[in-house]
Design an enzyme around this catalytic site. Structure first.
Site, PDB file in Angstrom:
ATOM      1  N   VAL A 167       0.862  -1.180   0.000  1.00 41.56           N
ATOM      2  CA  VAL A 167       0.000   0.000   0.000  1.00 41.56           C
ATOM      3  C   VAL A 167       0.897   1.228   0.000  1.00 41.56           C
ATOM      4  O   VAL A 167       1.656   1.450   0.947  1.00 41.56           O
ATOM      5  CB  VAL A 167      -0.936   0.027   1.230  1.00 41.56           C
ATOM      6  CG1 VAL A 167      -1.830   1.266   1.199  1.00 41.56           C
ATOM      7  CG2 VAL A 167      -1.788  -1.238   1.294  1.00 41.56           C
ATOM      8  N   CYS A 168       0.852   2.000  -1.064  1.00 42.13           N
ATOM      9  CA  CYS A 168       1.709   3.180  -1.202  1.00 42.13           C
ATOM     10  C   CYS A 168       1.001   4.400  -0.638  1.00 42.13           C
ATOM     11  O   CYS A 168       0.005   4.869  -1.202  1.00 42.13           O
ATOM     12  CB  CYS A 168       2.071   3.422  -2.665  1.00 42.13           C
ATOM     13  SG  CYS A 168       3.139   2.146  -3.337  1.00 42.13           S
ATOM     14  N   LEU A 169       1.518   4.879   0.485  1.00 41.71           N
ATOM     15  CA  LEU A 169       0.939   6.044   1.148  1.00 41.71           C
ATOM     16  C   LEU A 169       2.024   7.053   1.473  1.00 41.71           C
ATOM     17  O   LEU A 169       3.098   6.676   1.965  1.00 41.71           O
ATOM     18  CB  LEU A 169       0.242   5.636   2.453  1.00 41.71           C
ATOM     19  CG  LEU A 169      -1.063   4.846   2.373  1.00 41.71           C
ATOM     20  CD1 LEU A 169      -1.484   4.443   3.776  1.00 41.71           C
ATOM     21  CD2 LEU A 169      -2.154   5.676   1.721  1.00 41.71           C
TER      22      LEU A 169
END
Length: 447
Positions: free
Chosen positions: A92-94
């Protein structure tokens, strides 16, 4: 430092679990507070609408100074990328957790003031009506090809949200095979100790904290799922292949083909299986009563106390047991005077599981009512206090409160009857039509 970290995580989990947010849920094993599971229910008016998306959080000993790691687990076994920022491998790219693969703005990095809820809300914000824009470099895509890609991307996310996050999940919970047959429950009822009302503590038993929640929410949103299927059928043909997006790689993509006809069949099978499971609780309950299980004794006592409290408070509603079974109650609800419900007489069935309160009661209006908080099959959308899950009276009170609320706040998470919801929150003329149909159902309830 470690103790402070555990204290902080525990407090955040407790706060989230007490929260009435209908789109977020968190849980962990009692002995493993650093490994947390979270569920995000997809937002309304997006291709993720009412999907069940699960994430795994791992908190290090330096939390909250350092952010936890987060992985998506609703990926169809690593084969489905649900968003430009939610990869098929679970990444998950945050910007918030410094796990992005692009350069972010200053001030967007993690700080100790952030927390689990901040991350969940950030992930939820990725589930937008046009997720194509989440890919860096495509935020302002205006070319004709990009416009088509945006539409194609929304279509396939909607399809896979239904197929993977809803249908596959519920089929696994219910033991439904692809041909629609239902296998015996994974936990054989003979292994259930009706005297102790506990299952043996077996570490090999999968940790599935959201199973009951997803089953109950499926019943809430069943009509909305069918609406999504119908919309999909109007836009694409069965057998049509998904379009690959420019940013999708070979092992990080969403491949497949549309088949809404098949999805509808599977949705209807899940509904039948859930209804059969609920009906099966009655027989299980009679067996539990015969063995004088703790749950049976507790429900019998609660029933008697509620009946007595109705008498003392001069409440007109009537409560009785079906076949003297403490696991099946019938509430006769009398419409509140001076409201649109005035004069109504509604029969409401409450089915309790022998595993109550771990499995919450399933409630259904047997008398038809046209109401924005009651699904077409009679399932009410109500909010019982999380701190009173074991209190049967709190469920009755919450259902009545949902019925009688005169000025509810707009909340698309309560969209359980699409037609009634649209009329209730529509134009003044729509509201008049809604009131007429509600009054008609009230009149018919006593005919």
């Amino acid at each position: 430092m470690a103790d402070q970290s555990v204290f902080r995580i525990t407090k955040e989990l407790s706060d989230l679990q007490k929260n009435s947010d209908l789109s977020l849920a968190v849980a962990c094993r009692d002995i493993d507070v650093r490994n947390v599971k979270a569920l995000i229910i997809g937002p309304h008016e997006t291709p993720y609408e009412f999907g069940f998306f699960e994430f795994a959080f791992k908190f290090n000993k330096e939390y909250p100074r350092k952010s936890p790691t987060v992985n998506a687990t609703t990926t169809n076994g690593g084969r489905c990328r649900f968003n430009p920022n939610i990869y098929a491998n679970g990444r998950v790219c945050l910007q918030l957790t410094n796990s992005r693969t692009w350069r972010g703005e200053r001030g967007e990095e993690w700080s100790a003031a952030q927390g689990l809820e901040s991350i969940l809300l950030s992930i939820q914000s990725l589930m937008s009506s046009n997720p194509y824009e989440n890919e860096p470099g495509f935020e302002d895509a205006n070319e004709a090809s990009d416009k088509k890609n945006q539409k194609d991307y929304v279509q396939k996310i909607r399809h896979e949200t239904l197929r993977i996050s809803v249908i596959q999940r519920l089929e696994e919970y219910l033991g439904i095979s692809l041909d629609g047959s239902v296998a015996p429950p994974a936990a054989n009822r003979d292994d259930y100790d009706l005297d102790m009302d506990i299952m043996d503590d077996d570490s090999t038993v999968p940790f599935e904290p959201f199973k009951d929640l997803c089953k109950r929410r499926f019943l809430w949103y069943y009509d909305s799922y069918l609406v999504a299927v119908q919309k999909g059928k109007e836009e694409v043909k069965d057998g049509q292949l998904f379009t690959r997006m420019p940013f999708e790689g070979t092992s990080n993509t969403m491949e497949g083909k549309f088949n809404y006809t098949e999805l509808e069949r599977r949705l209807r099978n899940i509904k039948k299986a859930l209804d059969a499971e609920t009906d099966g609780w009655a027989a299980e309950g009679q067996a539990a009563k015969a063995k004088e299980s703790t749950v049976a004794v507790n429900l019998q006592r609660q029933f008697e106390q509620i009946v007595e409290s109705f008498k003392r408070a001069d409440i007109p509603h009537n409560l009785e047991l079906v076949d003297n079974n403490p696991f099946v109650w019938i509430l006769t609800y009398f419409g509140k005077p001076m409201t649109n419900l005035d004069g109504g007489l509604f029969r409401i069935k409450l089915a309790f599981s022998p595993r109550f309160p771990e499995e919450q009661p399933r409630i259904k209006f047997e008398t038809r009512m046209f109401h924005h908080r009651i699904a077409s099959d009679g399932t009410p959308c109500y909010f019982a206090s999380p701190s009173r899950r074991e209190d049967a009276k709190s469920h009755i009170e919450a259902v009545i409160e949902a019925l009688e609320e005169e000025q509810p706040a707009y909340d698309p998470r309560t969209l359980v009857h699409p037609e009634a919801f649209k009329l209730y929150w529509g134009s003044p003329e729509d509201r008049k039509m809604y009131n007429r149909r509600l009054r008609r159902s009230v009149q018919q309830s006593v005919e």
